[in-house]
Design a protein around this motif. Structure first.
Motif, mmCIF file in Angstrom:
data_model
loop_
_atom_site.group_PDB
_atom_site.id
_atom_site.type_symbol
_atom_site.label_atom_id
_atom_site.label_comp_id
_atom_site.label_asym_id
_atom_site.label_seq_id
_atom_site.Cartn_x
_atom_site.Cartn_y
_atom_site.Cartn_z
ATOM 1 N N SER A 79 7.870 0.152 52.430
ATOM 2 C CA SER A 79 9.100 0.659 53.040
ATOM 3 C C SER A 79 8.983 2.159 53.310
ATOM 4 O O SER A 79 8.234 2.852 52.636
ATOM 5 N N THR A 132 3.172 2.531 53.709
ATOM 6 C CA THR A 132 1.730 2.323 53.538
ATOM 7 C C THR A 132 1.468 0.948 52.913
ATOM 8 O O THR A 132 2.148 0.566 51.957
ATOM 9 N N VAL A 133 0.509 0.246 53.488
ATOM 10 C CA VAL A 133 0.161 -1.092 52.946
ATOM 11 C C VAL A 133 -1.353 -1.220 52.839
ATOM 12 O O VAL A 133 -2.085 -0.591 53.604
ATOM 13 N N PRO A 134 -1.836 -2.049 51.918
ATOM 14 C CA PRO A 134 -3.267 -2.331 51.902
ATOM 15 C C PRO A 134 -3.592 -3.380 52.965
ATOM 16 O O PRO A 134 -2.818 -4.314 53.161
ATOM 17 N N LEU A 188 7.100 -11.218 44.955
ATOM 18 C CA LEU A 188 6.902 -12.655 45.119
ATOM 19 C C LEU A 188 5.910 -13.004 46.238
ATOM 20 O O LEU A 188 5.050 -13.857 46.079
ATOM 21 N N GLU A 228 15.250 0.670 38.562
ATOM 22 C CA GLU A 228 14.296 1.383 39.419
ATOM 23 C C GLU A 228 14.555 2.887 39.400
ATOM 24 O O GLU A 228 13.607 3.678 39.330
ATOM 25 N N ALA A 235 7.906 -3.432 38.511
ATOM 26 C CA ALA A 235 6.553 -3.627 37.981
ATOM 27 C C ALA A 235 5.638 -2.467 38.373
ATOM 28 O O ALA A 235 4.873 -1.964 37.547
ATOM 29 N N GLY A 236 5.723 -2.031 39.630
ATOM 30 C CA GLY A 236 4.838 -0.963 40.103
ATOM 31 C C GLY A 236 5.119 0.357 39.411
ATOM 32 O O GLY A 236 4.198 1.041 38.932
ATOM 33 N N LEU A 286 20.957 -10.140 50.290
ATOM 34 C CA LEU A 286 19.789 -10.907 49.834
ATOM 35 C C LEU A 286 19.999 -12.374 50.200
ATOM 36 O O LEU A 286 21.086 -12.921 49.991
ATOM 37 N N GLY A 297 8.425 -1.178 43.065
ATOM 38 C CA GLY A 297 9.509 -1.883 42.381
ATOM 39 C C GLY A 297 9.413 -1.613 40.884
ATOM 40 O O GLY A 297 8.747 -0.665 40.446
ATOM 41 N N GLY A 299 4.120 -8.481 37.385
ATOM 42 C CA GLY A 299 5.496 -8.727 37.842
ATOM 43 C C GLY A 299 5.587 -9.993 38.680
ATOM 44 O O GLY A 299 4.790 -10.921 38.535
ATOM 45 N N ASP A 300 6.555 -10.011 39.596
ATOM 46 C CA ASP A 300 6.782 -11.215 40.418
ATOM 47 C C ASP A 300 5.524 -11.645 41.169
ATOM 48 O O ASP A 300 5.329 -12.836 41.423
ATOM 49 N N GLY A 348 12.776 -11.635 34.794
ATOM 50 C CA GLY A 348 11.793 -11.034 35.710
ATOM 51 C C GLY A 348 11.593 -9.547 35.465
ATOM 52 O O GLY A 348 10.458 -9.053 35.415
ATOM 53 N N ALA A 349 12.686 -8.826 35.286
ATOM 54 C CA ALA A 349 12.580 -7.371 35.088
ATOM 55 C C ALA A 349 12.025 -7.071 33.700
ATOM 56 O O ALA A 349 11.154 -6.202 33.536
HETATM 57 C C1 LIG Z 1 19.631 -12.603 42.457
HETATM 58 C C2 LIG Z 1 18.614 -12.228 41.434
HETATM 59 C C3 LIG Z 1 19.010 -12.037 40.131
HETATM 60 C C4 LIG Z 1 18.073 -11.668 39.169
HETATM 61 N N1 LIG Z 1 18.483 -11.473 37.886
HETATM 62 C C5 LIG Z 1 17.603 -11.041 36.967
HETATM 63 C C6 LIG Z 1 18.034 -10.775 35.635
HETATM 64 O O1 LIG Z 1 19.187 -10.969 35.267
HETATM 65 N N2 LIG Z 1 17.116 -10.308 34.754
HETATM 66 C C7 LIG Z 1 15.814 -10.086 35.113
HETATM 67 O O2 LIG Z 1 15.031 -9.633 34.268
HETATM 68 N N3 LIG Z 1 15.371 -10.360 36.358
HETATM 69 C C8 LIG Z 1 16.227 -10.826 37.286
HETATM 70 N N4 LIG Z 1 15.799 -11.087 38.560
HETATM 71 C C9 LIG Z 1 14.369 -10.919 38.875
HETATM 72 C C10 LIG Z 1 13.992 -9.453 39.070
HETATM 73 O O3 LIG Z 1 14.813 -8.849 40.027
HETATM 74 C C11 LIG Z 1 12.555 -9.379 39.523
HETATM 75 O O4 LIG Z 1 11.736 -10.141 38.666
HETATM 76 C C12 LIG Z 1 12.040 -7.960 39.524
HETATM 77 O O5 LIG Z 1 12.848 -7.103 40.280
HETATM 78 C C13 LIG Z 1 10.633 -7.999 40.140
HETATM 79 O O6 LIG Z 1 10.125 -6.757 40.262
HETATM 80 P P1 LIG Z 1 8.688 -6.538 40.943
HETATM 81 O O7 LIG Z 1 8.477 -5.072 40.848
HETATM 82 O O8 LIG Z 1 7.691 -7.446 40.350
HETATM 83 O O9 LIG Z 1 8.829 -7.009 42.471
HETATM 84 P P2 LIG Z 1 9.776 -6.524 43.648
HETATM 85 O O10 LIG Z 1 11.117 -6.132 43.129
HETATM 86 O O11 LIG Z 1 9.737 -7.583 44.688
HETATM 87 O O12 LIG Z 1 9.085 -5.203 44.200
HETATM 88 C C14 LIG Z 1 7.973 -5.254 45.054
HETATM 89 C C15 LIG Z 1 7.824 -3.930 45.776
HETATM 90 O O13 LIG Z 1 6.621 -3.979 46.551
HETATM 91 C C16 LIG Z 1 6.882 -3.586 47.876
HETATM 92 N N5 LIG Z 1 5.899 -4.270 48.735
HETATM 93 C C17 LIG Z 1 5.902 -5.579 49.093
HETATM 94 N N6 LIG Z 1 4.824 -5.845 49.855
HETATM 95 C C18 LIG Z 1 4.127 -4.695 49.968
HETATM 96 C C19 LIG Z 1 2.915 -4.341 50.623
HETATM 97 N N7 LIG Z 1 2.206 -5.224 51.318
HETATM 98 N N8 LIG Z 1 2.485 -3.050 50.534
HETATM 99 C C20 LIG Z 1 3.214 -2.119 49.821
HETATM 100 N N9 LIG Z 1 4.358 -2.409 49.185
HETATM 101 C C21 LIG Z 1 4.817 -3.682 49.252
HETATM 102 C C22 LIG Z 1 8.317 -3.983 48.137
HETATM 103 O O14 LIG Z 1 8.873 -3.255 49.217
HETATM 104 C C23 LIG Z 1 8.946 -3.632 46.773
HETATM 105 O O15 LIG Z 1 9.297 -2.276 46.715
HETATM 106 C C24 LIG Z 1 16.711 -11.495 39.525
HETATM 107 C C25 LIG Z 1 16.299 -11.706 40.850
HETATM 108 C C26 LIG Z 1 17.245 -12.095 41.783
HETATM 109 C C27 LIG Z 1 16.785 -12.330 43.206
#
Ligand SMILES: Cc1cc2nc3c(=O)[nH]c(=O)nc-3n(C[C@H](O)[C@H](O)[C@H](O)COP(=O)(O)OP(=O)(O)OC[C@H]3O[C@@H](n4cnc5c(N)ncnc54)[C@H](O)[C@@H]3O)c2cc1C
Length: 404
Positions: free
Chosen positions: A43, A126-128, A162, A109, A22-23, A271, A20, A292-293, A305-306
């Motif tokens: 995925s 792939t997962v840990p 999350l 992304e 963060a990654g 979603l 995502g 990240g989340d 969050g982003a």
């Molecule tokens: C409706 C909505 C609106 C939003 N609006 C905003 C906004 O306006 N501004 C903003 O900054 N943020 C916003 N956010 C928040 C933002 O989308 C997130 O904070 C951000 O995308 C988080 O990114 P992330 O990489 O931490 O996590 P994620 O996007 O959840 O990415 C996690 C990744 O890890 C993968 N994964 C999960 N488990 C495993 C595992 N066990 N092994 C391997 N891979 C795994 C998933 O498939 C995914 O690819 C919004 C969120 C929502 C739901």
């Protein structure tokens, strides 16, 4: 089971769990400072699409330094317009935030992905499974399809969102999750809302529920339903569209709301989730850190969050670089700098939520007043002061990852 032991003298290796924002940002930054990141993603392929993302100053600054700001793009523009509407279809001018970039998650992304070095290893599907950390190395059991392997890393980053599995494995399934008792349902529209142009959106806000269509300059809006619930689990016992319809009842739906429900139902994989904050006393343990989340989910209400994921990832690399690439020194320094920023945005969520989902009639009136003032160029400065919006935006624009 295959075992791969890294040999000394190589670039330090990091396992990053999650492809995502963060990654990918972490992988990019670690590569910039001379590390060899490997990304694993659950995925089978990289996802696209998503929902609205506003990218504020904190995120823009980090995106700029990561070299991806241009590739991420911007879908905001003076032609975007929003309407405040009711079920009967009455409407008056609304307010579109100027300042943050308006994007969809897939834009951020895709921009990051395009900047990843060609030789960076990404293992899909792939997962840990297990992580053992002994101070010197982190040993990870990975599963790719049916195959298990063991590999040692200098650092493991849980950027798996999350419901992070890295968090569960390393920090335990403790009470880090704090539900806000709101549900969110979102989809990206493929054509304008009936009766509006492509770059027009709307907001229908009622006590405890709202639907918003966030406009973009160059594509159809991002549609978002949110509502308050006393029983989060019950919302997942029905198909998402049914739960949303129930939340907007029992009053007659009206043509407009009906057409918005129908648009949500067109999406085969919309979603639908609860809004949950992650609050942890520490984001790292030994050679494992969360970003990240996974570490600090701020929820959509924060709109950060982003931005926080980009800034947190960039700052993590900076702190490693400044601390001889030693996680034992770098991770506490990173947390010390990042934590007050995250805390501030987590604490602001209850206030920020009113813009999206007013809890009761009083908050509906308050929100409506705020929108009226903010949409008047003459009264906007006054409104910004009175609502604390100026302070809020300044906090979102603070460049937390800037080099000191
Ligand atoms: C409706 C909505 C609106 C939003 N609006 C905003 C906004 O306006 N501004 C903003 O900054 N943020 C916003 N956010 C928040 C933002 O989308 C997130 O904070 C951000 O995308 C988080 O990114 P992330 O990489 O931490 O996590 P994620 O996007 O959840 O990415 C996690 C990744 O890890 C993968 N994964 C999960 N488990 C495993 C595992 N066990 N092994 C391997 N891979 C795994 C998933 O498939 C995914 O690819 C919004 C969120 C929502 C739901």
């Amino acid at each position: 089971m295959d075992t791969d032991k890294n040999t000394a003298g190589k670039r330090p290796q990091a396992l990053i769990v999650g492809l995502g924002i963060a990654g990918m940002a972490t992988a990019l930054r670690l590569h910039q400072i001379g590390w060899e990141p490997v990304i694993v993603e659950r995925s089978p392929q990289r996802r696209t699409g998503g929902h609205l993302i506003w990218l504020f100053g904190a995120g823009k600054a980090s995106a700029q330094r990561l070299g991806v700001l241009e590739a991420i793009g911007d879908r905001s523009g003076p032609e975007t317009k929003s309407w405040e509407v009711d079920r009967e279809g009455r409407r008056r001018p609304g307010f579109v935030a100027q300042g943050p970039l308006a994007l969809i998650r897939g834009d951020v992304e895709a921009g990051l992905f395009s900047a990843l070095p060609g030789d960076l290893e990404i293992r899909y599907d792939t997962v840990p499974l297990r992580i053992r950390e002994n101070g010197e190395r982190a040993r990870v059991v990975l599963r790719s399809g049916n195959r298990e392997s063991v590999q040692d890393f200098d650092l493991v980053i849980g950027a798996d969102g999350l419901r992070s599995s890295v968090r569960d494995m390393v920090f335990g399934r403790s009470s880090f999750l704090h539900p806000l008792n709101y549900i969110v349902g979102a989809t990206l529209l493929d054509r304008p809302i009936d009766g509006l142009t492509e770059s027009e959106g709307l907001v229908l806000a009622e006590p405890g529920r709202s639907v918003m269509a966030f406009p973009f300059a160059d594509r159809a809006p991002s549609l978002l339903f949110t509502y308050r619930t006393g029983d989060v689990d019950a919302e997942f016992t029905r198909p998402p569209a049914q739960s949303i319809r129930r939340a907007f009842g029992p009053e007659p739906t009206g043509d407009l709301l009906e057409s918005l429900f129908a648009r949500y139902e067109e999406d085969p994989d919309p979603l639908f989730d609860s809004t949950v904050q992650v609050r942890m006393p520490k984001w790292s343990r030994g050679r494992v850190a969360l970003v990240g989340d996974a570490a600090w989910s701020l929820t959509l209400y924060s709109g950060m969050g982003a931005s926080a994921a980009l800034a947190g990832a960039e700052l993590l690399g900076t702190m490693l670089e400044r601390n001889a690439h030693d996680p034992a020194r770098a991770l506490p320094a990173w947390e010390a700098r990042m934590r007050p920023f995250i805390q501030e945005h987590q604490d602001a969520v209850e206030h920020e939520r009113i813009k999206f989902t007013p809890k009761n009639r009083r908050e509906v009136v308050l929100r409506s007043l705020m929108v009226r003032l903010l949409s008047s160029p003459r009264l906007r400065p006054l409104a910004q002061l009175a609502t604390g919006r100026e302070k809020g935006v300044a906090a979102k624009d603070r460049d937390v990852a800037a080099v000191l």
